[in-house]
Design a protein around this motif. Structure first.
Motif, PDB file in Angstrom:
ATOM      1  N   SER A 118      -4.863   8.265  -1.084  1.00  0.00           N
ATOM      2  CA  SER A 118      -5.909   7.629  -1.884  1.00  0.00           C
ATOM      3  C   SER A 118      -6.975   8.656  -2.195  1.00  0.00           C
ATOM      4  O   SER A 118      -7.428   9.386  -1.304  1.00  0.00           O
ATOM      5  CB  SER A 118      -6.526   6.450  -1.122  1.00  0.00           C
ATOM      6  N   GLU A 166      -0.870   0.821   1.203  1.00  0.00           N
ATOM      7  CA  GLU A 166      -1.742   0.842   0.031  1.00  0.00           C
ATOM      8  C   GLU A 166      -0.988   0.443  -1.232  1.00  0.00           C
ATOM      9  O   GLU A 166      -1.547  -0.208  -2.120  1.00  0.00           O
ATOM     10  CB  GLU A 166      -2.370   2.220  -0.142  1.00  0.00           C
ATOM     11  N   ARG A 190       1.640  -1.589  -1.274  1.00  0.00           N
ATOM     12  CA  ARG A 190       1.897  -3.021  -1.156  1.00  0.00           C
ATOM     13  C   ARG A 190       0.632  -3.845  -1.425  1.00  0.00           C
ATOM     14  O   ARG A 190       0.699  -4.943  -1.987  1.00  0.00           O
ATOM     15  CB  ARG A 190       2.447  -3.329   0.231  1.00  0.00           C
ATOM     16  N   ARG A 191      -0.535  -3.329  -1.038  1.00  0.00           N
ATOM     17  CA  ARG A 191      -1.781  -4.069  -1.206  1.00  0.00           C
ATOM     18  C   ARG A 191      -2.324  -3.967  -2.622  1.00  0.00           C
ATOM     19  O   ARG A 191      -2.736  -4.965  -3.213  1.00  0.00           O
ATOM     20  CB  ARG A 191      -2.827  -3.540  -0.215  1.00  0.00           C
ATOM     21  N   ARG A 192      -2.315  -2.773  -3.182  1.00  0.00           N
ATOM     22  CA  ARG A 192      -2.972  -2.546  -4.464  1.00  0.00           C
ATOM     23  C   ARG A 192      -2.038  -2.625  -5.667  1.00  0.00           C
ATOM     24  O   ARG A 192      -2.483  -2.912  -6.777  1.00  0.00           O
ATOM     25  CB  ARG A 192      -3.654  -1.179  -4.452  1.00  0.00           C
ATOM     26  N   PHE A 193      -0.738  -2.374  -5.445  1.00  0.00           N
ATOM     27  CA  PHE A 193       0.245  -2.395  -6.537  1.00  0.00           C
ATOM     28  C   PHE A 193       1.515  -3.089  -6.075  1.00  0.00           C
ATOM     29  O   PHE A 193       2.583  -2.477  -6.031  1.00  0.00           O
ATOM     30  CB  PHE A 193       0.559  -0.965  -6.995  1.00  0.00           C
ATOM     31  N   PRO A 194       1.435  -4.377  -5.729  1.00  0.00           N
ATOM     32  CA  PRO A 194       2.616  -5.052  -5.181  1.00  0.00           C
ATOM     33  C   PRO A 194       3.812  -5.041  -6.124  1.00  0.00           C
ATOM     34  O   PRO A 194       4.956  -4.987  -5.667  1.00  0.00           O
ATOM     35  CB  PRO A 194       2.126  -6.473  -4.904  1.00  0.00           C
ATOM     36  N   PRO A 218      -7.879  -2.927 -10.681  1.00  0.00           N
ATOM     37  CA  PRO A 218      -8.051  -4.142  -9.868  1.00  0.00           C
ATOM     38  C   PRO A 218      -7.053  -5.241 -10.204  1.00  0.00           C
ATOM     39  O   PRO A 218      -6.593  -5.966  -9.312  1.00  0.00           O
ATOM     40  CB  PRO A 218      -9.487  -4.563 -10.187  1.00  0.00           C
ATOM     41  N   ALA A 232      -3.585  -5.674  -8.242  1.00  0.00           N
ATOM     42  CA  ALA A 232      -3.448  -6.310  -6.930  1.00  0.00           C
ATOM     43  C   ALA A 232      -2.821  -7.689  -7.041  1.00  0.00           C
ATOM     44  O   ALA A 232      -2.292  -8.232  -6.068  1.00  0.00           O
ATOM     45  CB  ALA A 232      -4.803  -6.397  -6.238  1.00  0.00           C
ATOM     46  N   HIS A 233      -2.883  -8.263  -8.241  1.00  0.00           N
ATOM     47  CA  HIS A 233      -2.273  -9.579  -8.479  1.00  0.00           C
ATOM     48  C   HIS A 233      -1.142  -9.378  -9.486  1.00  0.00           C
ATOM     49  O   HIS A 233      -1.257  -9.727 -10.659  1.00  0.00           O
ATOM     50  CB  HIS A 233      -3.312 -10.571  -9.007  1.00  0.00           C
ATOM     51  N   SER A 234      -0.058  -8.776  -9.019  1.00  0.00           N
ATOM     52  CA  SER A 234       1.034  -8.403  -9.914  1.00  0.00           C
ATOM     53  C   SER A 234       2.376  -8.776  -9.310  1.00  0.00           C
ATOM     54  O   SER A 234       2.485  -9.048  -8.104  1.00  0.00           O
ATOM     55  CB  SER A 234       0.987  -6.902 -10.209  1.00  0.00           C
ATOM     56  N   ASP A 278      -5.199 -11.331 -14.596  1.00  0.00           N
ATOM     57  CA  ASP A 278      -6.502 -11.705 -14.060  1.00  0.00           C
ATOM     58  C   ASP A 278      -7.001 -12.896 -14.860  1.00  0.00           C
ATOM     59  O   ASP A 278      -7.256 -12.784 -16.067  1.00  0.00           O
ATOM     60  CB  ASP A 278      -7.482 -10.530 -14.175  1.00  0.00           C
TER      61      ASP A 278
END
Length: 330
Positions: A61, A83, A85-89, A221, A224-226, A249
Motif C-alpha cells: 500500500s 488488502e 480482498r478488502r479494497r478490491f473484492p 472507494p 470496496a463494494h464490487s 455506489d
C-alpha cells in the motif's frame, strides 16, 4: 517441442538485457500459458529467462492510498491478500474464478496480463490464423466461433482475451509498469491492449524487450463494494463465455459512482464506459440497469453462432448491479 536454453535472472536490468540480446528469448514466470504454447508449437523460443527470482513479489500500500502489485506475485497470493480482498473484492474473486489452486500458485500477475487467446485456430498450428501468422486469414469467422468476440472485433480476428484478472483490473483503472533498456515506463491498462484492427498479432503497446514489473491500482472507494461474476459452460474451471467486474455506489436511491468491465466479449478486457455514463446519476433500479447494458451492447456485432452473448451479457449486468444495489441498501 523445440530445444531451448534456460537461464535465471536475479535483477530487472539483467533480465531486460538478456531479452534484448536475442529476439527469440522469452521471459518465464509461472509458465502456465507459455509452456502450453511451446508444447503445441505456437511459441518456439530459443531461450527462456526465468524471472521468478526477481524482487517483484510484493503487494504494498502506498501513502496515496494506491496498491502496488509486483509482477511476480502469484495469482494465489494476490487473491488471498487481505488488502486486495478488502479494497478490491472483485479482483480477488476474478482470480479465484480463473483457475484451480494449483495453477494459481504457479501463475504470475505479469504473465496473466500477457496470456494469449485460447481460440482453437490460434492454438492449432495446422490452421491459418492472422494472430499467429499475419495475413493467413481468420477461419473462426466462418467456422467455430460460439465463444468469440461480439465487441471490437474486425474482419482480421474475432478471438477473445482469456484473462479474468485483467477484467477486474480494467474496471479499476489499473496502471501497468514496465522496464526497458532505456529505463522504466508505465501505461494505463485502458491503453495497454491494442484494438484488434488489421494487426491482431500486435496485442499490447509494450516496447520490444520490455519486462512488466508491476501494476498499480489507484484509490477507488467504490471498489470496496464490487463483484466479479463469470459465466462458463461447465462448473469446473473453464474460460468464460461472458464475465463482469462491477462496482456500485448507491446513495438515497441514486447511483453516485459505477465501474464496469466485461470479459470474453472482445480481444481485450472491455471497459463498459457507455454503461457507466448511463448509470451515474440515474435511479438505482432495473430500468436503469437494462438501459446501461443496452447502451454498451449497442455496438455489438455478433457472428451467426455467438449472438447469445448479447442476451447473456445484458442479463449478467442487470443481475449483478441489482445484487450490489440491494446489498448497499441493507
Amino acid at each position: 517441442m523445440r530445444e531451448f536454453e534456460y537461464q535465471r535472472a536475479f535483477d530487472v536490468a539483467g533480465a531486460v538485457a538478456l531479452l534484448g540480446a536475442d529476439p527469440d528469448t522469452r521471459f518465464l514466470g509461472g509458465g502456465t500459458n507459455l509452456v502450453d504454447l511451446m508444447k503445441s508449437g505456437v511459441e518456439r523460443p530459443a531461450r527462456l529467462v526465468d524471472i521468478r527470482e526477481l524482487p517483484l513479489d510484493e503487494i504494498q500500500s502506498a501513502p496515496d492510498g494506491s496498491l502496488r502489485i509486483g509482477a511476480t506475485v502469484t495469482n494465489g497470493d494476490l487473491a488471498a491478500h487481505p488488502e486486495v480482498r478488502r479494497r478490491f473484492p472483485a479482483l480477488a474473486q476474478a482470480v479465484l474464478a480463473g483457475a484451480s489452486g494449483q495453477l494459481r500458485n504457479m501463475a504470475t500477475v505479469g504473465g496473466n496480463l500477457l496470456q494469449r487467446t485460447r481460440c482453437g485456430y490460434f492454438t492449432d498450428v495446422t490452421q491459418p490464423c492472422n494472430k499467429r501468422v499475419p495475413g493467413t486469414g481468420c477461419p473462426a469467422i466462418e467456422g467455430e466461433h460460439h465463444n468469440h468476440a461480439i465487441l471490437g472485433a474486425s474482419g482480421h480476428c474475432v478471438a477473445v482475451h482469456p484473462s479474468d484478472m485483467a477484467v477486474a483490473l480494467a474496471a479499476f483503472d489499473a496502471v501497468v509498469h514496465f522496464a526497458t533498456a532505456d529505463g522504466p515506463g508505465e501505461v494505463p491498462l485502458a491503453d495497454f491492449y491494442l484494438p484488434v484492427g488489421d494487426t491482431p498479432h500486435r496485442e499490447t503497446v509494450l516496447p520490444a524487450g520490455a519486462l512488466i514489473t508491476g501494476i498499480t491500482l489507484p484509490p477507488a472507494p467504490v471498489a470496496a463494494h464490487s463483484r466479479y461474476r463469470k459465466i462458463r459452460e461447465r462448473a469446473s474451471y473453464a474460460f468464460a463465455i461472458g464475465s463482469l467486474a462491477a462496482a456500485l455506489d448507491v446513495q438515497d436511491g441514486v447511483v453516485r459512482d459505477a465501474r464496469l468491465a466485461l470479459g470474453a466479449v472482445a480481444s481485450r478486457p472491455w471497459r463498459a464506459a457507455a454503461a457507466e455514463r448511463v448509470l451515474i446519476g440515474a435511479p438505482a433500479d432495473a430500468e436503469t440497469y437494462v438501459a446501461a447494458a443496452d447502451a454498451e451492447l449497442a455496438a455489438a456485432r455478433p457472428l451467426p453462432h455467438n449472438g447469445y452473448k448479447v442476451d447473456l451479457v445484458r442479463n449478467l449486468v442487470v443481475a449483478v448491479l441489482t445484487e450490489l444495489a440491494e446489498e448497499a441498501a441493507r
